[in-house]
Scaffold this motif. Structure first.
Motif, PDB file in Angstrom:
ATOM      1  N   LYS A 181      -3.748   7.260 -11.301  1.00  0.00           N
ATOM      2  CA  LYS A 181      -4.572   6.528 -10.353  1.00  0.00           C
ATOM      3  C   LYS A 181      -5.598   5.705 -11.133  1.00  0.00           C
ATOM      4  O   LYS A 181      -5.930   6.033 -12.278  1.00  0.00           O
ATOM      5  CB  LYS A 181      -5.286   7.481  -9.399  1.00  0.00           C
ATOM      6  CG  LYS A 181      -4.349   8.262  -8.490  1.00  0.00           C
ATOM      7  CD  LYS A 181      -3.656   7.333  -7.492  1.00  0.00           C
ATOM      8  CE  LYS A 181      -2.719   8.106  -6.564  1.00  0.00           C
ATOM      9  NZ  LYS A 181      -3.469   9.022  -5.675  1.00  0.00           N
ATOM     10  N   SER A 229     -10.151  -4.529  -0.644  1.00  0.00           N
ATOM     11  CA  SER A 229      -8.866  -4.445  -1.329  1.00  0.00           C
ATOM     12  C   SER A 229      -7.787  -5.009  -0.431  1.00  0.00           C
ATOM     13  O   SER A 229      -7.991  -5.258   0.749  1.00  0.00           O
ATOM     14  CB  SER A 229      -8.558  -2.986  -1.668  1.00  0.00           C
ATOM     15  OG  SER A 229      -8.373  -2.233  -0.496  1.00  0.00           O
ATOM     16  N   LYS A 259     -11.763   6.434 -11.228  1.00  0.00           N
ATOM     17  CA  LYS A 259     -12.682   6.551 -10.092  1.00  0.00           C
ATOM     18  C   LYS A 259     -14.097   6.131 -10.441  1.00  0.00           C
ATOM     19  O   LYS A 259     -14.835   5.648  -9.594  1.00  0.00           O
ATOM     20  CB  LYS A 259     -12.700   7.988  -9.580  1.00  0.00           C
ATOM     21  CG  LYS A 259     -11.396   8.437  -8.941  1.00  0.00           C
ATOM     22  CD  LYS A 259     -11.520   9.860  -8.414  1.00  0.00           C
ATOM     23  CE  LYS A 259     -10.218  10.305  -7.757  1.00  0.00           C
ATOM     24  NZ  LYS A 259     -10.310  11.684  -7.224  1.00  0.00           N
ATOM     25  N   ARG A 276     -14.956   2.472  -9.467  1.00  0.00           N
ATOM     26  CA  ARG A 276     -14.565   1.916  -8.169  1.00  0.00           C
ATOM     27  C   ARG A 276     -15.785   1.459  -7.383  1.00  0.00           C
ATOM     28  O   ARG A 276     -16.856   1.992  -7.493  1.00  0.00           O
ATOM     29  CB  ARG A 276     -13.812   2.977  -7.345  1.00  0.00           C
ATOM     30  CG  ARG A 276     -12.415   3.249  -7.882  1.00  0.00           C
ATOM     31  CD  ARG A 276     -11.679   4.144  -6.928  1.00  0.00           C
ATOM     32  NE  ARG A 276     -10.409   4.577  -7.514  1.00  0.00           N
ATOM     33  CZ  ARG A 276      -9.606   5.422  -6.924  1.00  0.00           C
ATOM     34  NH1 ARG A 276      -9.899   5.918  -5.748  1.00  0.00           N
ATOM     35  NH2 ARG A 276      -8.481   5.771  -7.499  1.00  0.00           N
ATOM     36  N   LYS A 328       0.859  -1.192   0.000  1.00  0.00           N
ATOM     37  CA  LYS A 328       0.000   0.000   0.000  1.00  0.00           C
ATOM     38  C   LYS A 328       0.894   1.241   0.000  1.00  0.00           C
ATOM     39  O   LYS A 328       1.876   1.315   0.735  1.00  0.00           O
ATOM     40  CB  LYS A 328      -0.886   0.011   1.235  1.00  0.00           C
ATOM     41  CG  LYS A 328      -2.236  -0.673   1.083  1.00  0.00           C
ATOM     42  CD  LYS A 328      -3.178   0.166   0.234  1.00  0.00           C
ATOM     43  CE  LYS A 328      -4.592  -0.372   0.254  1.00  0.00           C
ATOM     44  NZ  LYS A 328      -5.267  -0.165   1.534  1.00  0.00           N
ATOM     45  N   GLY A 329       0.543   2.205  -0.832  1.00  0.00           N
ATOM     46  CA  GLY A 329       1.347   3.414  -0.939  1.00  0.00           C
ATOM     47  C   GLY A 329       2.340   3.376  -2.088  1.00  0.00           C
ATOM     48  O   GLY A 329       3.005   4.371  -2.369  1.00  0.00           O
ATOM     49  N   GLU A 387      -3.304   3.121  -3.861  1.00  0.00           N
ATOM     50  CA  GLU A 387      -4.477   2.902  -3.009  1.00  0.00           C
ATOM     51  C   GLU A 387      -4.965   1.454  -3.064  1.00  0.00           C
ATOM     52  O   GLU A 387      -5.924   1.092  -2.391  1.00  0.00           O
ATOM     53  CB  GLU A 387      -5.603   3.855  -3.428  1.00  0.00           C
ATOM     54  CG  GLU A 387      -5.265   5.321  -3.202  1.00  0.00           C
ATOM     55  CD  GLU A 387      -6.378   6.240  -3.657  1.00  0.00           C
ATOM     56  OE1 GLU A 387      -7.523   5.752  -3.850  1.00  0.00           O
ATOM     57  OE2 GLU A 387      -6.121   7.443  -3.832  1.00  0.00           O
ATOM     58  N   ASP A 420      -2.498   0.710  -8.269  1.00  0.00           N
ATOM     59  CA  ASP A 420      -2.075   2.038  -7.815  1.00  0.00           C
ATOM     60  C   ASP A 420      -1.806   2.030  -6.305  1.00  0.00           C
ATOM     61  O   ASP A 420      -2.082   1.032  -5.618  1.00  0.00           O
ATOM     62  CB  ASP A 420      -3.091   3.104  -8.230  1.00  0.00           C
ATOM     63  CG  ASP A 420      -4.389   3.079  -7.429  1.00  0.00           C
ATOM     64  OD1 ASP A 420      -4.481   2.341  -6.413  1.00  0.00           O
ATOM     65  OD2 ASP A 420      -5.333   3.796  -7.807  1.00  0.00           O
ATOM     66  N   ASN A 457      -5.950  -0.149  -5.958  1.00  0.00           N
ATOM     67  CA  ASN A 457      -6.931  -0.350  -7.021  1.00  0.00           C
ATOM     68  C   ASN A 457      -6.249  -0.656  -8.351  1.00  0.00           C
ATOM     69  O   ASN A 457      -5.146  -0.160  -8.635  1.00  0.00           O
ATOM     70  CB  ASN A 457      -7.810   0.896  -7.170  1.00  0.00           C
ATOM     71  CG  ASN A 457      -8.618   1.169  -5.917  1.00  0.00           C
ATOM     72  OD1 ASN A 457      -9.360   0.316  -5.439  1.00  0.00           O
ATOM     73  ND2 ASN A 457      -8.463   2.366  -5.361  1.00  0.00           N
TER      74      ASN A 457
END
Length: 409
Positions: free
Chosen positions: A396, A408, A399, A402, A280-281, A369, A367, A371
């Motif tokens: 990203k 996730s 959206k 999503r 993550k990140g 986040e 990405d 996703n």
């Protein structure tokens, strides 16, 4: 001069023959004999074994019988069944032949590959059997010729790029192909399907027709299955296949760009279970591969380039192998020396079903986040460019699509 008269009963008799044949094939066949002969034995082992496999069409085949080759390299099975279906012969784990079990069948197989450099490329085996069995014969041949042509074209393009022959490279990049590879296969397969679409054996091809997107092909596949289910109530494979096609479409929707990457838990080379939460990140490239996959191995140097260039800029890679031979997996990891985390799928079929792929390498770019930005089938130059641009431009996942309904990693 004598005059020859064609009596009226003759054409009637000729026309009745295939009708009678098809009527007989509508009957449920409970038992057949499977005979064959292998040309080359496996010199590496004393046990020369042949397996008779039942193809489920929605998962792994199941072994229903096995035997050892006789001294003359022949084998015989007596197949007992509830109803006819798709079966295959596995000779020495090197050669295969597929057939429809509504009549006795006979096949001559190569067996072990005697070439100096051994590659398990499909070897076509014609199986003598019924009218319906010819659909399997022609479908298998169409698929195998398509596979071989695909490998030929891939290798030609791969080595052409390494060549200094600019004229040949220009030809490959600008040539007009009369019938592209995929179109050539689809045209041949369409004729086969139209010729056999109301026969129960058509189920052998329907499994690859639908895809995972709603549309004409998807609707046609389900419509054909409904016809088979109504016409042949005993064909339980049609009902199972319909459920599987619907499941695959629903699962594929969960893997669209913008959806959360599914959670996983797979063992690392050290035996510990690992997941993707630690990434993550970061931008994460999840690469599904196997030791025996040539295109996968050829893609690794390019993935290394991406990794070395962007690892300090928030980019990570995880390779998930679908190998069933752990020793082969470990050897390939050592040979390739990949400097990122490695995992081994604990169930190849479940992994392929969860992540909706049938060929490798298949890659997902995720990405920071968690996703999905995109899915790539094969590591092409286009895929390389898109992945690099996504990292550079800090893209990203879309959206608009999503969903919070799926957890996730």
């Amino acid at each position: 001069m004598k005059r020859f008269v064609l009596k009226s009963w003759m054409p009637l008799a000729l026309l009745a023959s295939p009708i009678t044949m098809l009527a007989q094939q509508n009957k449920i066949v409970k038992s057949i004999t499977v005979k064959g002969k292998v040309q080359f034995r496996d010199p590496r082992t004393k046990e020369q074994k042949i397996w008779l496999m039942k193809e489920s069409l929605v998962g792994k085949p199941t072994a229903v019988d096995s035997c050892l080759l006789k001294e003359d390299n022949s084998f015989t099975f007596t197949l007992k069944q509830d109803h006819q279906g798709v079966y295959s012969i596995d000779a020495l784990h090197w050669d295969h032949a597929t057939f429809w079990s509504d009549a006795d069948v006979k096949v001559s197989m190569r067996g072990y590959d005697t070439a100096r450099y051994k590659v398990k490329v499909p070897h076509y085996n014609y199986v003598e059997g019924s009218y319906d069995n010819n659909f399997v014969n022609m479908s298998v041949l169409n698929s195998e010729l398509n596979y071989r042509r695909m490998i030929d074209e891939y290798n030609m393009q791969y080595y052409a790029k390494k060549s200094t022959d600019s004229a040949f490279n220009h030809y490959l990049e600008t040539r007009t192909v009369y019938n592209p590879l995929s179109k050539d296969f689809e045209t041949r397969q369409e004729i086969l399907i139209r010729s056999y679409q109301d026969r129960p054996v058509a189920i052998y091809a329907i499994r690859g027709m639908a895809g995972t997107e709603a549309g004409e092909k998807y609707d046609r596949a389900l419509s054909m299955l409904d016809v088979l289910i109504g016409k042949y109530p005993w064909l339980t494979e049609a009902k199972d296949l319909k459920k599987n096609i619907i499941f695959n479409m629903e699962q594929a929707q969960k893997l669209k760009a913008g959806k959360p990457m599914p959670s996983i838990s797979y063992p690392t080379p050290g035996g510990q279970l690992a997941n993707l939460e630690k990434y993550k990140g970061k931008y994460l490239l999840v690469d599904f591969w196997a030791s025996w996959c040539g295109p996968c191995r050829q893609a690794i140097p390019k993935v290394k380039e991406l990794y070395e260039t962007y690892k300090e800029k928030g980019f990570a890679v995880v390779s998930i192998s679908i190998d069933t031979d752990e020793k082969a997996w470990r050897k390939a990891m050592k040979d390739e020396n990949m400097p990122w985390e490695q995992m081994l799928s604990s169930n190849k079929d479940e992994t392929m079903k969860t992540f909706q792929f049938s060929g490798i390498p298949t890659l997902y770019l995720v990405d920071p986040e968690g996703n999905i930005i995109n899915k790539y089938t094969g590591f092409t130059d286009e895929a390389h460019e898109k992945i690099e641009n996504a990292i550079k431009n800090k893209e990203k996942a879309p959206k608009a699509v999503r969903s919070a309904s799926m957890s996730s990693f």
